[in-house]
Design a protein around this motif. Structure first.
Motif, PDB file in Angstrom:
ATOM      1  N   TYR A  57      36.994  46.326   2.447  1.00  0.00           N
ATOM      2  CA  TYR A  57      36.176  46.579   1.257  1.00  0.00           C
ATOM      3  C   TYR A  57      37.050  47.011   0.081  1.00  0.00           C
ATOM      4  O   TYR A  57      36.826  46.595  -1.054  1.00  0.00           O
ATOM      5  CB  TYR A  57      35.127  47.641   1.581  1.00  0.00           C
ATOM      6  N   ARG A  88      30.134  42.941  -3.224  1.00  0.00           N
ATOM      7  CA  ARG A  88      29.656  43.556  -1.979  1.00  0.00           C
ATOM      8  C   ARG A  88      29.166  44.955  -2.303  1.00  0.00           C
ATOM      9  O   ARG A  88      29.490  45.519  -3.335  1.00  0.00           O
ATOM     10  CB  ARG A  88      30.771  43.614  -0.938  1.00  0.00           C
ATOM     11  N   THR A  89      28.372  45.501  -1.412  1.00  0.00           N
ATOM     12  CA  THR A  89      27.841  46.838  -1.603  1.00  0.00           C
ATOM     13  C   THR A  89      27.821  47.559  -0.256  1.00  0.00           C
ATOM     14  O   THR A  89      28.000  46.944   0.783  1.00  0.00           O
ATOM     15  CB  THR A  89      26.431  46.793  -2.240  1.00  0.00           C
ATOM     16  N   VAL A 148      29.175  47.692   5.050  1.00  0.00           N
ATOM     17  CA  VAL A 148      29.485  46.887   3.876  1.00  0.00           C
ATOM     18  C   VAL A 148      28.773  45.550   4.031  1.00  0.00           C
ATOM     19  O   VAL A 148      28.929  44.872   5.050  1.00  0.00           O
ATOM     20  CB  VAL A 148      31.012  46.674   3.737  1.00  0.00           C
ATOM     21  N   ASP A 155      27.095  41.911   1.754  1.00  0.00           N
ATOM     22  CA  ASP A 155      27.115  41.112   0.540  1.00  0.00           C
ATOM     23  C   ASP A 155      26.040  41.635  -0.404  1.00  0.00           C
ATOM     24  O   ASP A 155      24.926  41.960   0.029  1.00  0.00           O
ATOM     25  CB  ASP A 155      26.879  39.642   0.881  1.00  0.00           C
ATOM     26  N   GLN A 214      26.516  50.766  -5.437  1.00  0.00           N
ATOM     27  CA  GLN A 214      27.023  49.432  -5.690  1.00  0.00           C
ATOM     28  C   GLN A 214      28.307  49.571  -6.475  1.00  0.00           C
ATOM     29  O   GLN A 214      28.329  50.146  -7.549  1.00  0.00           O
ATOM     30  CB  GLN A 214      26.002  48.603  -6.451  1.00  0.00           C
TER      31      GLN A 214
END
Length: 143
Positions: free
Chosen positions: A47, A54-55, A120, A122, A135
């Protein structure tokens, strides 16, 4: 736009932050008892390497084990990973172009303190099983 943001992030801060997470993950695997921390560190390394688009979501059923694990994580690995993100954020905010990346580094500093009980995903994926945490993407969500 995400790809450009991720490439710039990778060049400015992502590669060394991901390397730092990977080193912490290797150390956690060597200590055997902390292997779950190593898995979390490798997840966060990916990440930290490529965060835009991504979040992070929190699992609703993470429970007490995640809280206790996060406390131990902070003591062993989290505090210096958080300081690395804060240093990167300050350095990135010294230029106008780096400000969005600095903000992303500051957001990642919170995640580096409490990574257990999160996942993590999308940013465009449906999140039916968890509640959003934060986010990181500073770029528009379209591709």
């Amino acid at each position: 736009m995400r790809t450009i943001g991720n490439i710039l992030w990778f060049l400015l801060a992502g590669w060394w932050l991901a390397l730092y997470y990977a080193l912490c993950g290797l150390l956690a695997f060597v200590l055997i008892v902390t292997i779950p921390f190593g898995i979390a560190a490798f997840r966060l390394a990916g990440y930290a390497l490529w965060p835009f688009g991504r979040t992070v979501v929190a699992a609703r059923d993470a429970g007490v084990p995640s809280v206790l694990g996060n406390i131990l994580w902070i003591v062993l690995f989290g505090w210096h990973l958080c300081l690395a993100h804060i240093a990167a954020g300050i350095a990135l905010c010294l230029t106008i172009i780096g400000i969005p990346f600095g903000i992303a580094a500051f957001k990642l500093s919170v995640l580096s303190l409490v990574p257990l009980g999160t996942r993590v995903v999308d940013a465009d994926a449906p999140q039916t099983w968890a509640a959003p945490v934060a986010q990181t993407a500073a770029w528009p969500s379209h591709r």
